[in-house]
Enzyme design. Structure first.
Site, mmCIF file in Angstrom:
data_model
loop_
_atom_site.group_PDB
_atom_site.id
_atom_site.type_symbol
_atom_site.label_atom_id
_atom_site.label_comp_id
_atom_site.label_asym_id
_atom_site.label_seq_id
_atom_site.Cartn_x
_atom_site.Cartn_y
_atom_site.Cartn_z
ATOM 1 N N LYS A 186 0.867 -1.186 0.000
ATOM 2 C CA LYS A 186 0.000 0.000 0.000
ATOM 3 C C LYS A 186 0.901 1.233 0.000
ATOM 4 O O LYS A 186 1.477 1.610 1.012
ATOM 5 C CB LYS A 186 -0.927 0.054 1.212
ATOM 6 N N GLU A 189 -0.805 7.517 -0.014
ATOM 7 C CA GLU A 189 -1.839 8.090 -0.886
ATOM 8 C C GLU A 189 -1.330 9.319 -1.645
ATOM 9 O O GLU A 189 -1.864 9.681 -2.681
ATOM 10 C CB GLU A 189 -3.103 8.422 -0.086
ATOM 11 N N GLY A 239 6.888 4.873 8.612
ATOM 12 C CA GLY A 239 6.065 6.074 8.740
ATOM 13 C C GLY A 239 6.176 6.663 10.125
ATOM 14 O O GLY A 239 7.218 6.550 10.783
ATOM 15 N N THR A 243 1.148 6.192 13.836
ATOM 16 C CA THR A 243 0.544 5.205 12.933
ATOM 17 C C THR A 243 1.215 3.846 13.124
ATOM 18 O O THR A 243 0.554 2.804 13.084
ATOM 19 C CB THR A 243 0.652 5.671 11.462
ATOM 20 N N GLY A 244 2.521 3.846 13.351
ATOM 21 C CA GLY A 244 3.244 2.589 13.585
ATOM 22 C C GLY A 244 2.669 1.820 14.764
ATOM 23 O O GLY A 244 2.506 0.601 14.708
ATOM 24 N N CYS A 295 13.746 9.873 6.970
ATOM 25 C CA CYS A 295 13.657 9.312 8.321
ATOM 26 C C CYS A 295 14.996 9.387 9.047
ATOM 27 O O CYS A 295 15.056 9.622 10.246
ATOM 28 C CB CYS A 295 13.168 7.881 8.271
ATOM 29 N N GLU A 395 10.312 14.991 15.775
ATOM 30 C CA GLU A 395 10.635 14.896 14.355
ATOM 31 C C GLU A 395 9.818 15.946 13.595
ATOM 32 O O GLU A 395 8.592 15.921 13.622
ATOM 33 C CB GLU A 395 10.289 13.493 13.838
HETATM 34 P P1 NAD Z 1 1.779 8.078 8.398
HETATM 35 O O1 NAD Z 1 2.641 7.282 9.285
HETATM 36 O O2 NAD Z 1 0.391 8.330 8.855
HETATM 37 O O3 NAD Z 1 1.698 7.383 6.944
HETATM 38 C C1 NAD Z 1 2.612 6.408 6.489
HETATM 39 C C2 NAD Z 1 1.853 5.328 5.739
HETATM 40 O O4 NAD Z 1 0.950 4.684 6.646
HETATM 41 C C3 NAD Z 1 0.994 5.823 4.575
HETATM 42 O O5 NAD Z 1 1.010 4.887 3.527
HETATM 43 C C4 NAD Z 1 -0.396 5.862 5.195
HETATM 44 O O6 NAD Z 1 -1.451 5.783 4.255
HETATM 45 C C5 NAD Z 1 -0.346 4.626 6.060
HETATM 46 N N1 NAD Z 1 -1.342 4.567 7.130
HETATM 47 C C6 NAD Z 1 -1.883 5.591 7.825
HETATM 48 N N2 NAD Z 1 -2.755 5.125 8.741
HETATM 49 C C7 NAD Z 1 -2.757 3.777 8.635
HETATM 50 C C8 NAD Z 1 -3.450 2.732 9.306
HETATM 51 N N3 NAD Z 1 -4.315 2.980 10.292
HETATM 52 N N4 NAD Z 1 -3.217 1.463 8.939
HETATM 53 C C9 NAD Z 1 -2.327 1.182 7.960
HETATM 54 N N5 NAD Z 1 -1.659 2.131 7.264
HETATM 55 C C10 NAD Z 1 -1.860 3.415 7.605
HETATM 56 O O7 NAD Z 1 2.566 9.437 8.103
HETATM 57 P P2 NAD Z 1 2.050 10.833 7.501
HETATM 58 O O8 NAD Z 1 0.751 11.231 8.117
HETATM 59 O O9 NAD Z 1 2.095 10.723 6.024
HETATM 60 O O10 NAD Z 1 3.224 11.818 7.984
HETATM 61 C C11 NAD Z 1 3.221 12.300 9.316
HETATM 62 C C12 NAD Z 1 4.613 12.275 9.905
HETATM 63 O O11 NAD Z 1 5.133 10.951 9.857
HETATM 64 C C13 NAD Z 1 5.667 13.095 9.170
HETATM 65 O O12 NAD Z 1 5.645 14.438 9.539
HETATM 66 C C14 NAD Z 1 6.940 12.424 9.590
HETATM 67 O O13 NAD Z 1 7.355 12.926 10.830
HETATM 68 C C15 NAD Z 1 6.545 10.977 9.766
HETATM 69 N N6 NAD Z 1 6.969 10.166 8.594
HETATM 70 C C16 NAD Z 1 8.048 9.365 8.765
HETATM 71 C C17 NAD Z 1 8.504 8.626 7.695
HETATM 72 C C18 NAD Z 1 9.711 7.741 7.817
HETATM 73 O O14 NAD Z 1 10.407 7.533 6.837
HETATM 74 N N7 NAD Z 1 9.955 7.157 8.973
HETATM 75 C C19 NAD Z 1 7.876 8.704 6.453
HETATM 76 C C20 NAD Z 1 6.737 9.498 6.328
HETATM 77 C C21 NAD Z 1 6.299 10.231 7.418
#
Ligand code: NAD
Length: 491
Positions: A186, A189, A239, A243-244, A295, A395
């Protein structure tokens, strides 16, 4: 919309696929509607992707579950050759893929080209191990024969962020496939295109249908049913921390294993004895690559007091000279991914300044003539005397460097270990012993000495504490996708 052919060089940008890729085809079903994606350089709509609902996710997982049998039935050497062909096809279409990646994410074209080459390299690297999954024998005396075999864990789910769309996809999918697993991806988006474009290349390479599926849509509608799916055996997530944690909870409900790569607040240390030009160059790359949306970016500069003014002069001069622009025009600095991310970054800086943090440079939105709707932010250095300040602790994920000045090596160590993250740490010093002491004592998954971002697909990568757990890249990643079976026989 249907992708017409697998040779990407034939695609026009307007012909990009926008629906999920399942069983070797871009599907007709559009799920619950459409989600717009934006050109980060202009703020204009780039395209709209279909939002895969639970039924589509279900179909993708079922397809990957069926494909497991076919993929496992192939000889390991055949699987290796197919993965090698994926690498070759990514390289064949590198120019096109890089343009799409740059357009979708806003990143400078040279960085996108580097990403595409790294993605090819992941498939090449793991192709080399697909036929080398060996077990061990266990001595139990003359009356028994005991040995282990390595088995694929099964269907794997890959939740991809928007900062490195194809690289993160390849980083998880290549070792998963090499281990004999199948994958449902996935993409974020905001940046779904390159993962979709990889689909036809997989098929052209001879990877059986269903081994690689892609579902498009936001996390709540599409990611959530994927990571909760009872047939998913492992979830690889990259991510945010929040969310993690949610993903880990969902995976726990059906006892799936997880790898979490959750970003960081990584220190880049410059000691008084370092080569200042090399260190300044390293700091610039550490924080401003991909506009700081990395990251493992070095978002905290910890500099020894004796050389702080000289180093900061160099970094500030370089930062002030950076010009913003559209990714495909290869600017020094590209836009941020979204208006939301731009607002987050601006808010961190504004609130920091209200608390009294001094902006050594930048500190505001960046005006790029002709791209007034783009999500640009100035390269910014904030002096942070208080180690508990949110600019030091959290972050930000943008071109904002927190500057911390240390009196001596002991204070360097205390500041370096002074956050809840532990992804990477970098140090510049001519004293090899100090570099290694730092490496020994810093709480981080990887340490860079005298070159930030040193290493490659071969070097294991992952975090400690809030940066997550599990290791990707290198041979270590294979642990995520394989498990041991022990067989013991009385003879
Ligand atoms: P996010 O963690 O919400 O999104 C990352 C991925 O997770 C996307 O594909 C998203 O659609 C998916 N996702 C979101 N909710 C989910 C769920 N309930 N179940 C499964 N998948 C889900 O990150 P974001 O909102 O795009 O960005 C917010 C912050 O996250 C950024 O400001 C940054 O600090 C951090 N981030 C970190 C990384 C990294 O490389 N570690 C990458 C992107 C964002």
């Amino acid at each position: 919309m249907q992708a017409k052919q697998s040779d990407l060089s034939q695609f026009a940008l307007k012909d990009l696929p926008v629906t999920s890729y399942i069983d070797g085809a871009f599907i007709m079903e559009t799920g619950t509607g459409w989600h717009p994606t934006y050109d980060p350089a202009s703020g204009e709509v780039l395209t709209s992707i279909a939002i895969a609902d639970e039924a589509i996710v279900d179909a993708a997982v079922d397809s990957s579950a069926r494909a497991l049998k076919v993929w496992r039935a192939m000889l390991p050497a055949e699987r290796a050759r197919a993965l090698m062909r994926v690498a070759q096809l990514i390289r064949r279409d590198a120019e096109y893929l890089a343009k799409v990646e740059s357009l979708d994410s806003g990143k400078p074209l040279r960085e996108a080209k580097g990403d595409i080459e790294t993605s090819a390299r992941y498939f090449e690297y793991y192709a080399g191990v697909a036929d080398k999954f060996e077990g061990t024998s266990i001595p139990l005396g003359p009356n028994f024969m005991s040995f282990t075999v390595r088995e694929a864990v099964g269907v794997t789910a890959h939740i991809i962020p928007w900062n490195f769309p194809l690289v993160t996809t390849a980083r998880g999918v290549a070792p998963a496939l090499a281990a004999g697993c199948t994958a449902v991806v996935k993409p974020a988006e905001q940046t779904p295109l390159s993962a979709l474009l990889l689909g036809p290349l997989m098929e052209e390479a001879g990877i059986p249908r269903g081994v690689y599926n892609v579902v498009t849509g936001p996390g709540s509608t599409t990611g959530s049913p994927l990571v909760s799916h009872s047939k998913v055996a492992h979830v690889t997530f990259t991510g945010s921390v929040s969310t993690g944690k949610r993903v880990m909870h969902s995976a726990a409900d059906h006892v799936a294993s997880v790898t979490l790569e959750l970003g960081g607040k990584s220190p880049i240390v410059v000691l008084g004895d370092s080569d200042l030009d090399a260190a300044a160059e390293g700091v610039m790359k550490a924080i401003f690559m991909n506009a700081g949306q990395v990251c493992s970016c070095g978002s905290r500069l910890i500099v020894e007091k004796s050389i702080a003014p000289a180093l900061l002069d160099k970094v500030i001069a370089s930062a002030k000279a950076m010009k913003g622009g559209r990714g495909i025009d290869n600017p020094e600095l590209g836009p941020l991914i979204s208006d939301r991310q731009l607002a987050t970054v601006a808010s961190y800086v504004q609130k920091g300044r209200e608390r009294g943090l001094e902006a050594l440079c930048g500190g505001d939105f960046m005006n790029v003539p002709g791209l007034e709707g783009g999500y640009f932010y100035q390269p910014t250095l904030l002096m942070c005397p208080d180690a508990s300040d949110p600019v030091v602790q959290e972050e930000i994920f943008g071109p904002v460097l927190a500057v911390q000045v240390a009196q001596d090596f002991d204070e360097v160590m205390a500041l370096a270990n002074g956050t809840d993250f532990g992804l990477v740490a970098g140090i510049y010093s001519k004293d090899a012993s100090k570099g290694l002491r730092f490496a020994r004592d810093v709480d981080a998954g990887q340490v860079f000495i005298n070159q930030y971002f040193a290493g490659g697909v071969e070097t294991p990568f992952g975090g400690t504490r809030n940066s997550g757990f599990g290791r990707e890249k290198g041979l270590a990643a294979l642990q995520n996708y394989s498990r041991l079976k022990t067989i013991t026989s009385k003879i």
